[in-house]
Design an enzyme around this catalytic site. Structure first.
Site, PDB file in Angstrom:
ATOM      1  N   CYS A 246       5.262  -3.262   1.299  1.00 44.44           N
ATOM      2  CA  CYS A 246       5.737  -4.424   0.439  1.00 44.44           C
ATOM      3  C   CYS A 246       5.100  -5.586   1.393  1.00 44.44           C
ATOM      4  O   CYS A 246       4.224  -6.396   0.378  1.00 44.44           O
ATOM      5  CB  CYS A 246       7.150  -4.463   0.792  1.00 44.44           C
ATOM      6  SG  CYS A 246       8.120  -3.530  -0.109  1.00 44.44           S
TER       7      CYS A 246
ATOM      8  N   ASN B 242      11.811  -9.893   7.360  1.00 43.02           N
ATOM      9  CA  ASN B 242      10.247 -10.244   7.289  1.00 43.02           C
ATOM     10  C   ASN B 242      10.209 -11.810   7.980  1.00 43.02           C
ATOM     11  O   ASN B 242       9.095 -11.738   8.950  1.00 43.02           O
ATOM     12  CB  ASN B 242       9.916 -10.482   5.904  1.00 43.02           C
ATOM     13  CG  ASN B 242       9.845  -9.045   5.129  1.00 43.02           C
ATOM     14  OD1 ASN B 242      10.435  -8.957   4.014  1.00 43.02           O
ATOM     15  ND2 ASN B 242      10.110  -7.857   5.712  1.00 43.02           N
TER      16      ASN B 242
END
Length: 282
Positions: free
Chosen positions: A166, A197
């Site tokens: 991703c 993240n």
């Protein structure tokens, strides 16, 4: 953290409803971005509790270069990647492998002894490239470079990966003695994935800055498909009603990248609002 709340608000207001492989519709927005200044504190969300231990363990796992989750799951009781691993814990050549052992092939000319004399032959050898070590070396030797790029995307190996990356690429950039990092992400789950993240790559940037004798700078993040699963809307609306609190401080030991452990990351003054549960869409 206002930048995150503004992202949530934009996607809820401007996103479009889309179907996807999970079977749970999303509210999706194209090419969203935000940035945070790491000198203002460690950007661990305060409008809900984010599991700091899991964030750092995930980062350390990325740095181990493994294609399985046994270190995470069995040695550290961290189960954030269980849903994507097979029965033996394998996830294939995803982030850890791409970061530390990026595979490539190189041809070499070798000379073989034969009855008719020496013979030249071309042999293709499989090799591995440590992108993290190279990035740190470049920051020390060529901090002005615009080529300090780490990629997790390998088209030829996507079929072997439990989940295509991703967060596909990040770039380090130095300005006025400060280390900046830009992360490009092809797909981002705003409720669950993006807080991880944000914290993980900020911690990485701060760690690498220390190793390169630089100060932490800006973390910038572009998300190509920024989405909110429809079953996450209620929880995110609850977050939007909460007032952000002062960001915590993160202290990191001065150790080589391969010597770091969980105990080398100390979180100070983290006082978040209570946890908001979100279900993972696999």
């Amino acid at each position: 953290m206002k930048a995150y709340l503004e992202l949530v608000d934009r996607v809820l207001k401007n996103g479009v409803r889309k179907k996807n492989r999970t079977g749970i519709d999303t509210i999706s927005s194209f090419a969203e971005n935000y940035r945070v200044d790491l000198e203002e504190g460690f950007p661990l969300l305060t409008t809900k509790k984010v599991p700091f231990r899991s964030v750092i363990l995930e980062l350390l796992w990325y740095l181990r270069g493994e294609d399985h989750i046994r270190w995470l799951r069995d040695e550290n009781n961290c189960h954030i990647w269980d849903a994507w691993a097979d029965e033996n814990g394998y996830v294939g050549p995803i982030y850890p492998v791409m970061w530390r052992r990026f595979p490539y092939f190189e041809e070499e000319d070798v000379k073989l002894d034969g009855n008719a004399g020496r013979v030249n032959k071309s042999v293709t050898n499989k090799k591995e490239y440590d992108q993290i070590a190279r990035a740190i070396d470049m920051l020390r030797e060529q901090p002005e470079s615009r080529r300090i790029v780490v990629s997790a995307w390998h088209p030829g190996l996507l079929h072997e990966m439990a989940l295509p990356p991703c967060h596909v690429m990040f770039i380090f950039n130095v300005s006025n003695g400060r280390l900046n990092c830009h992360l490009t992400q092809r797909s981002g789950d705003i409720a669950l994935g993006i807080p991880f993240n944000l914290a993980c790559y900020s911690a990485l940037t701060m760690t690498v800055a220390k190793l390169a004798n630089l100060k932490p700078g800006v973390f910038a993040h572009t998300i190509v498909d920024a989405h909110i699963y429809v079953n996450h809307i209620e929880g995110l609306e609850k977050q939007l009603q909460r007032e952000p609190r002062t960001l915590p401080e993160l202290r990191i030991s001065s150790k080589d990248i391969d010597e770091l452990t969980l105990e080398d990351f100390e979180l100070l003054n983290y006082e978040p609002h209570p946890k908001i549960p979100f279900e993972v869409a696999v």
